[in-house]
Design an enzyme around this catalytic site. Structure first.
Site, PDB file in Angstrom:
ATOM      1  N   HIS A  18       0.854  -1.193   0.000  1.00  0.00           N
ATOM      2  CA  HIS A  18       0.000   0.000   0.000  1.00  0.00           C
ATOM      3  C   HIS A  18       0.889   1.242   0.000  1.00  0.00           C
ATOM      4  O   HIS A  18       1.338   1.706   1.041  1.00  0.00           O
ATOM      5  CB  HIS A  18      -0.916  -0.033   1.227  1.00  0.00           C
ATOM      6  CG  HIS A  18      -2.009   0.985   1.212  1.00  0.00           C
ATOM      7  ND1 HIS A  18      -3.325   0.685   1.493  1.00  0.00           N
ATOM      8  CD2 HIS A  18      -2.000   2.307   0.918  1.00  0.00           C
ATOM      9  CE1 HIS A  18      -4.059   1.779   1.394  1.00  0.00           C
ATOM     10  NE2 HIS A  18      -3.263   2.792   1.053  1.00  0.00           N
ATOM     11  N   GLY A 176      -9.806   7.805  -1.808  1.00  0.00           N
ATOM     12  CA  GLY A 176     -10.421   9.128  -1.689  1.00  0.00           C
ATOM     13  C   GLY A 176     -11.236   9.180  -0.418  1.00  0.00           C
ATOM     14  O   GLY A 176     -11.194   8.242   0.393  1.00  0.00           O
ATOM     15  N   GLU A 206     -10.914   3.340   7.487  1.00  0.00           N
ATOM     16  CA  GLU A 206      -9.885   4.336   7.809  1.00  0.00           C
ATOM     17  C   GLU A 206     -10.577   5.560   8.433  1.00  0.00           C
ATOM     18  O   GLU A 206     -10.444   5.833   9.609  1.00  0.00           O
ATOM     19  CB  GLU A 206      -9.124   4.726   6.533  1.00  0.00           C
ATOM     20  CG  GLU A 206      -8.058   5.790   6.740  1.00  0.00           C
ATOM     21  CD  GLU A 206      -7.476   6.297   5.426  1.00  0.00           C
ATOM     22  OE1 GLU A 206      -8.117   6.146   4.374  1.00  0.00           O
ATOM     23  OE2 GLU A 206      -6.368   6.886   5.462  1.00  0.00           O
TER      24      GLU A 206
HETATM   25  O1  LIG Z   1      -5.007   6.848   2.924  1.00  0.00           O
HETATM   26  C1  LIG Z   1      -5.693   7.219   1.978  1.00  0.00           C
HETATM   27  N1  LIG Z   1      -7.040   7.095   2.036  1.00  0.00           N
HETATM   28  C2  LIG Z   1      -7.848   7.430   1.011  1.00  0.00           C
HETATM   29  N2  LIG Z   1      -7.388   7.945  -0.129  1.00  0.00           N
HETATM   30  C3  LIG Z   1      -6.061   8.128  -0.239  1.00  0.00           C
HETATM   31  C4  LIG Z   1      -5.156   7.797   0.782  1.00  0.00           C
HETATM   32  N3  LIG Z   1      -3.919   8.116   0.376  1.00  0.00           N
HETATM   33  C5  LIG Z   1      -4.038   8.622  -0.862  1.00  0.00           C
HETATM   34  N4  LIG Z   1      -5.322   8.639  -1.231  1.00  0.00           N
HETATM   35  C6  LIG Z   1      -5.898   9.128  -2.502  1.00  0.00           C
HETATM   36  O2  LIG Z   1      -5.577   8.193  -3.516  1.00  0.00           O
HETATM   37  C7  LIG Z   1      -5.310   8.892  -4.704  1.00  0.00           C
HETATM   38  C8  LIG Z   1      -4.606   8.020  -5.700  1.00  0.00           C
HETATM   39  O3  LIG Z   1      -3.346   7.627  -5.287  1.00  0.00           O
HETATM   40  C9  LIG Z   1      -4.561  10.120  -4.212  1.00  0.00           C
HETATM   41  O4  LIG Z   1      -4.570  11.164  -5.165  1.00  0.00           O
HETATM   42  C10 LIG Z   1      -5.328  10.466  -2.951  1.00  0.00           C
HETATM   43  O5  LIG Z   1      -6.421  11.307  -3.278  1.00  0.00           O
HETATM   44 ZN   LIG Z   2      -3.951   4.729   0.854  1.00  0.00          ZN
END
Ligand SMILES: O=c1[nH]cnc2c1ncn2[C@@H]1O[C@H](CO)[C@@H](O)[C@H]1O
Ligand SMILES: [Zn+2]
Length: 359
Positions: A18, A176, A206
């Site tokens: 991840h 997202g 999350e």
């Molecule tokens: O931890 C997370 N939870 C939810 N969405 C995330 C997290 N980290 C990143 N992104 C989202 O995933 C997109 C594609 O990589 C990123 O642009 C961000 O908006």
């Molecule tokens: Zn993520």
């Protein structure tokens, strides 16, 4: 038995499932690319920018954390920029001692400069191939294609993942803002992937709790959970230490559903309070299929080495524990079984055997 030091952990083979491509750029690269395309950054030098990302992402809310991605996504809109970012990403993973990585990003966020979805995936693959070649095969890297959960392109992205399945893409994901955007919103995409015998993970549990995890597994059929940290809400520990699992937590543990845990990221988004109170401690004790991940190395100012070292410090983990996390991750990879086994038997086990011997 001495505790693993940071330098020793760096040299140990690690597996990351991840890790977001647009969350792991080098600050200096963001500065250079932004200058090329005329994108206005909050600060202009690499060192302050690295600090800015870490501070801005440290907001206690997933929504505000995600706003910082505007500045990385903005500079990843051309073929050359994507190739460069992908190549450097692999170089940084190799320097961090990662031997297998699944790297995710949302192709739909990289078409503002006129690239097609297909061209985006091809550019990222070109960068990964160059990075892997330069590393002399010390790492295996696969793409995961993410669809944004507030958008409506998941079916298209799922089809893209299937079209690229034999050319470097190992699976699919949705990411997202979680609250208000349940996984079942994209049920058609998940059902399509299941019919195609394809693999997918879902960011769930999350910023939202058990209903999100339940939907991801029981409605959508997710192979793994991105974070899944709120599964802790279905576990009770009495005053005398007696642990009771609810039906969902029991299902997740019984079916060995992998949890892609990202401790530092969770503290920034408010999903956990600190490393030492992070549910990863209890979930590890209860032998859930726990894996350790970075999520976004830039926003969290972290690395696989650092995440592991933080856990060593907080929970007193030794080499056996780090080996367990690493083998858990490799077992849970979206790579064919024989290839997973080869990395476990030929790379991970011999290296940890030596480390355990020496400690
Ligand atoms: O931890 C997370 N939870 C939810 N969405 C995330 C997290 N980290 C990143 N992104 C989202 O995933 C997109 C594609 O990589 C990123 O642009 C961000 O908006
Ligand atoms: Zn993520």
């Amino acid at each position: 038995m001495t505790q693993p030091t940071l330098e020793e952990v760096r040299r140990a083979p690690k597996v990351v499932l991840h890790d977001h491509l647009d969350g792991g750029l080098r600050p200096a690269t963001v500065v250079e690319l932004a200058r090329e395309v005329g994108h206005q950054l909050p600060v202009d030098d690499a060192e302050s920018l690295g600090r800015w990302f870490a501070e801005a992402a440290d907001s206690g809310s997933l929504e505000r954390y995600l706003e910082t991605f505007d500045h990385t996504v903005a500079v990843m809109q051309t073929h050359d920029a994507l190739v460069r970012v992908a190549r450097e990403f692999v170089e940084d993973l190799v320097a961090d001692g990662v031997v297998y990585a699944e790297v995710r990003y949302a192709p739909e966020q990289h078409v503002q400069g006129g690239l097609s979805l297909d061209e985006v995936v091809a550019a990222v693959q070109e960068g990964f191939d160059a990075g892997v070649e330069a590393a002399g095969g010390r790492i295996v890297v696969r793409q995961l294609l993410t669809a944004m959960r507030h958008q409506a392109r998941s079916m298209e992205i799922a089809e893209l993942a299937v079209a690229w399945r034999d050319r470097g893409v190992a699976g699919f994901d949705i990411a997202g803002a979680e609250a208000g955007y349940p996984p079942t919103r994209h049920l058609d995409a998940f059902e399509y992937l299941q019919r195609e015998n394809s693999h997918f993970t879902i960011h769930a549990g999350e910023a939202f709790g058990l209903p999100s995890i339940w939907q991801a597994i029981q409605w959508c059929g997710a192979d793994r959970l991105g974070h899944g940290v709120r599964i802790i809400d279905d576990i009770t520990v009495d005053a005398d230490g007696q642990v009771t699992l609810g039906r969902l937590a029991a299902y997740v543990r019984d079916k060995r559903i992998p949890l892609e845990m990202c401790p530092s990221s969770n503290i920034q988004t408010g999903a956990a309070e600190s490393i030492s109170t992070h549910p990863i401690g209890l979930l590890t004790e209860l032998r859930f299929r726990v894996t350790v991940n970075t999520d976004n190395r830039l926003m969290s100012g972290t690395s696989m080495t650092q995440e592991m070292a933080l856990l060593v410090e907080a929970f007193g983990y030794g080499w056996e524990d780090l080996r367990w996390f690493t083998i858990n991750a490799m077992k849970s990879a979206f790579l064919p079984f024989d290839e997973r086994l080869a990395i476990i038997d030929e790379v991970i086990k011999p290296a940890y055997a030596k480390l355990i011997d020496q400690s």
